[in-house]
Design a protein around this motif. Structure first.
Motif, PDB file in Angstrom:
ATOM      1  N   UNK A   1       0.841  -1.194   0.000  1.00  0.00           N
ATOM      2  CA  UNK A   1       0.000   0.000   0.000  1.00  0.00           C
ATOM      3  C   UNK A   1       0.879   1.249   0.000  1.00  0.00           C
ATOM      4  N   UNK A   2       0.222   2.407  -0.144  1.00  0.00           N
ATOM      5  CA  UNK A   2       0.957   3.668  -0.226  1.00  0.00           C
ATOM      6  C   UNK A   2       1.132   4.354   1.127  1.00  0.00           C
ATOM      7  N   UNK A   3       0.811   3.661   2.233  1.00  0.00           N
ATOM      8  CA  UNK A   3       0.923   4.315   3.535  1.00  0.00           C
ATOM      9  C   UNK A   3       2.198   3.930   4.285  1.00  0.00           C
ATOM     10  N   UNK A   4       3.141   3.274   3.585  1.00  0.00           N
ATOM     11  CA  UNK A   4       4.355   2.810   4.256  1.00  0.00           C
ATOM     12  C   UNK A   4       5.215   3.986   4.708  1.00  0.00           C
ATOM     13  N   UNK A   5       5.789   3.855   5.887  1.00  0.00           N
ATOM     14  CA  UNK A   5       6.614   4.905   6.479  1.00  0.00           C
ATOM     15  C   UNK A   5       7.882   4.266   7.033  1.00  0.00           C
ATOM     16  N   UNK A   6       8.944   4.183   6.235  1.00  0.00           N
ATOM     17  CA  UNK A   6      10.173   3.506   6.672  1.00  0.00           C
ATOM     18  C   UNK A   6      10.750   4.034   7.978  1.00  0.00           C
ATOM     19  N   UNK A   7      10.808   5.368   8.222  1.00  0.00           N
ATOM     20  CA  UNK A   7      11.347   5.830   9.505  1.00  0.00           C
ATOM     21  C   UNK A   7      10.598   5.274  10.708  1.00  0.00           C
ATOM     22  N   UNK A   8       9.264   5.207  10.618  1.00  0.00           N
ATOM     23  CA  UNK A   8       8.483   4.645  11.721  1.00  0.00           C
ATOM     24  C   UNK A   8       8.782   3.150  11.876  1.00  0.00           C
ATOM     25  N   UNK A   9       8.908   2.437  10.765  1.00  0.00           N
ATOM     26  CA  UNK A   9       9.260   1.013  10.830  1.00  0.00           C
ATOM     27  C   UNK A   9      10.635   0.826  11.450  1.00  0.00           C
ATOM     28  N   UNK A  10      11.559   1.727  11.112  1.00  0.00           N
ATOM     29  CA  UNK A  10      12.903   1.644  11.675  1.00  0.00           C
ATOM     30  C   UNK A  10      12.912   1.801  13.180  1.00  0.00           C
ATOM     31  N   UNK A  11      12.061   2.692  13.699  1.00  0.00           N
ATOM     32  CA  UNK A  11      11.956   2.882  15.150  1.00  0.00           C
ATOM     33  C   UNK A  11      11.302   1.659  15.795  1.00  0.00           C
ATOM     34  N   UNK A  12      10.242   1.169  15.174  1.00  0.00           N
ATOM     35  CA  UNK A  12       9.513   0.022  15.734  1.00  0.00           C
ATOM     36  C   UNK A  12      10.391  -1.223  15.810  1.00  0.00           C
ATOM     37  N   UNK A  13      11.354  -1.334  14.892  1.00  0.00           N
ATOM     38  CA  UNK A  13      12.202  -2.535  14.811  1.00  0.00           C
ATOM     39  C   UNK A  13      13.499  -2.379  15.596  1.00  0.00           C
ATOM     40  N   UNK A  14      13.509  -1.525  16.606  1.00  0.00           N
ATOM     41  CA  UNK A  14      14.716  -1.298  17.406  1.00  0.00           C
ATOM     42  C   UNK A  14      15.307  -2.622  17.890  1.00  0.00           C
ATOM     43  N   UNK A  15      16.612  -2.770  17.684  1.00  0.00           N
ATOM     44  CA  UNK A  15      17.312  -3.974  18.121  1.00  0.00           C
ATOM     45  C   UNK A  15      17.327  -5.092  17.102  1.00  0.00           C
TER      46      UNK A  15
END
Length: 483
Positions: free
Chosen positions: A419-433
């Motif tokens: 979909x067009x709602x992807x937000x890589x920076x938010x995913x990067x924060x959520x995937x900490x570690x």
């Protein structure tokens, strides 16, 4: 704020000489070239006698963007010798078919015969060197000119254009690509590009799903410094003539170390593909043997074979610490065997590059402290690279590149995978570690869930930001439930 278009690059398609060219994210290429040279057009299929085309955009000089194309072709004599070899019936017909089918071994054999014959002709004074005058190609509409120079044997052409940095634009890049294809056509003949397809891209994403074997440095996300160092190693390997002119010695060995799942093995394969080298992976069972003297024989045989490789080859010792952990003064049989293997390894590495410059050795380990320093000293392993867990920005970049590769491989007209709602920076924060391997697993789980949903007859819309965030949470909390 979401980045709806981050995974779908802007593509401009045009034709030249019957070939279709996709120019992807041209503005991004020009911008990226200001920081580091950008290589384009790798892994393309070219008509004989052209073997390879390297296209680089370099804007690091400050005042200009420099466009450089290096076209490598069979020298005239070698081309004629190949034709002579292939003209012998019925063997020549069979070899021609094998070459047309992409058989690399047969191609090397035939070209080797041609090269040897050409060298013999030159030694006997029967072959005059090819003399090509410097030339000029121009695109008046774009306002760009390319100087053309040749090596003495006429096998390598170099095109170069310079455009002021404050004037350079997408039009110049497109025009230079066209001039490069024009030069290829002059070498290979009118109509030789017809029906071919070229992708001019900073990342050169494949149309088919990437495999471990086909991974390239362009596909690696979040490890910019590591990738830059590996590119330098690849350049030194691919240009032995420059190394010889300056009396320089490229790295003989490379040690990569870091936590599990950070991509050390993948980087090794990507380096081999960047070099254009065969890949030979050595694992613990191939060396360690329960029989007395077996391990020592195995390591000697591996290096004996390495000295005989006639084509560029990267040898990977994966989980290096388990192969040559230096046990010191341990008196048990296992410690003595490891000591013996480590000692032989050191001896074999001392002069490997001098005996066979076609080989580069890479070792990876999760536990560098378990490897004796004498094994990995400079001269044996000249470069040591730490491959860390990705930080927040690196994780976002890994998500971006992995998703972009999936889109390139799987999306088709009428089917949207993401979909067009992807937000890589938010995913990067959520995937900490998380590591790159963890992020790959997140995507695998979401893909599987969507596929199973469709297989059961239910509606399966594109993968959304929420789908990915849920998969991240599930991976953090333990095994996800089977879809």
């Amino acid at each position: 704020m979401t980045d709806a278009s981050f995974a779908r690059p802007h593509t401009e398609t045009f034709e030249h000489g019957g070939a279709t060219v996709d120019l992807i994210d041209a503005a991004t290429v020009l911008a990226a070239a200001r920081a580091n040279p950008v290589e384009l057009l790798r892994r393309a299929d070219w008509p004989d006698p052209v073997q390879r085309v390297d296209l680089t955009v370099d804007g690091t000089g400050g005042s200009e963007h420099v466009f450089i194309a290096r076209i490598v072709a069979l020298a005239d004599t070698e081309q004629r010798m190949r034709a002579l070899v292939l003209g012998r019936d019925p063997l020549g017909l069979l070899l021609s078919r094998r070459i047309a089918a992409g058989d690399e071994v047969v191609t090397r054999i035939v070209d080797g015969v041609g090269t040897a014959a050409a060298a013999a002709y030159r030694r006997l004074g029967l072959e005059k060197p090819v003399e090509r005058e410097p030339g000029l190609l121009a695109d008046a509409a774009a306002g760009i000119e390319a100087t053309v120079t040749w090596t003495d044997d006429g096998s390598v052409a170099r095109l170069e254009s310079r455009v002021p940095r404050d004037e350079v634009g997408v039009t110049h890049l497109r025009a230079f690509v066209t001039l490069t294809l024009q030069a290829v056509t002059e070498l290979s003949g009118a109509g030789s590009l017809a029906g071919r397809h070229y992708v001019v891209s900073r990342e050169n994403l494949p149309r088919n799903p990437a495999t471990t074997q086909s991974v390239t440095l362009d596909m690696v996300g979040g490890l910019a410094d590591v990738v830059a160092e590996l590119r330098q190693i690849a350049v030194s390997f691919r240009h032995p003539e420059a190394m010889a002119r300056w009396g320089a010695r490229r790295p003989q060995g490379l040690l990569m170390y870091g936590p599990p799942g950070t991509g050390k093995t993948m980087l090794s394969r990507a380096l081999a593909n960047e070099i254009g080298a065969d890949f030979r992976e050595i694992r613990t069972p191939e060396i360690l043997d329960k029989w007395l003297g077996g391990s020592e024989r195995n390591i000697k045989q591996i290096f004996r074979e390495a000295r005989g490789y006639r084509t560029p080859t990267l040898i990977l010792f994966d989980e290096f610490d388990s192969i040559v952990s230096y046990a010191g003064a341990g008196g048990d049989a296992a410690s003595q065997a490891l000591n013996a293997v480590a000692g032989i390894f050191k001896q074999e590495m001392n002069d490997l590059i001098e005996e066979n410059p076609n080989v580069i050795v890479v070792a990876t380990t999760n536990f560098p402290h378990r490897v004796d320093e004498s094994l990995i000293r400079s001269g044996r392993f000249d470069v040591k690279i730490s491959v860390p867990k990705p930080d927040e920005h690196a994780r976002a970049e890994i998500f971006r590149k992995m998703i972009r590769a999936l889109i390139s491989a799987h999306e088709r007209p009428g089917f949207r995978m993401f979909a067009d709602d992807l937000d890589p920076p938010v995913l990067g924060v959520a995937a900490t570690g998380m590591t790159g391997a963890d992020i790959k697993e997140v995507l695998r789980r979401v893909q599987l869930a969507k596929a199973m949903q469709e297989a059961r007859g239910g509606p399966a819309g594109p993968i959304t930001q929420d789908d990915l965030l849920t998969a991240v949470r599930n991976l953090r909390g333990g095994p996800a439930t089977t879809p």
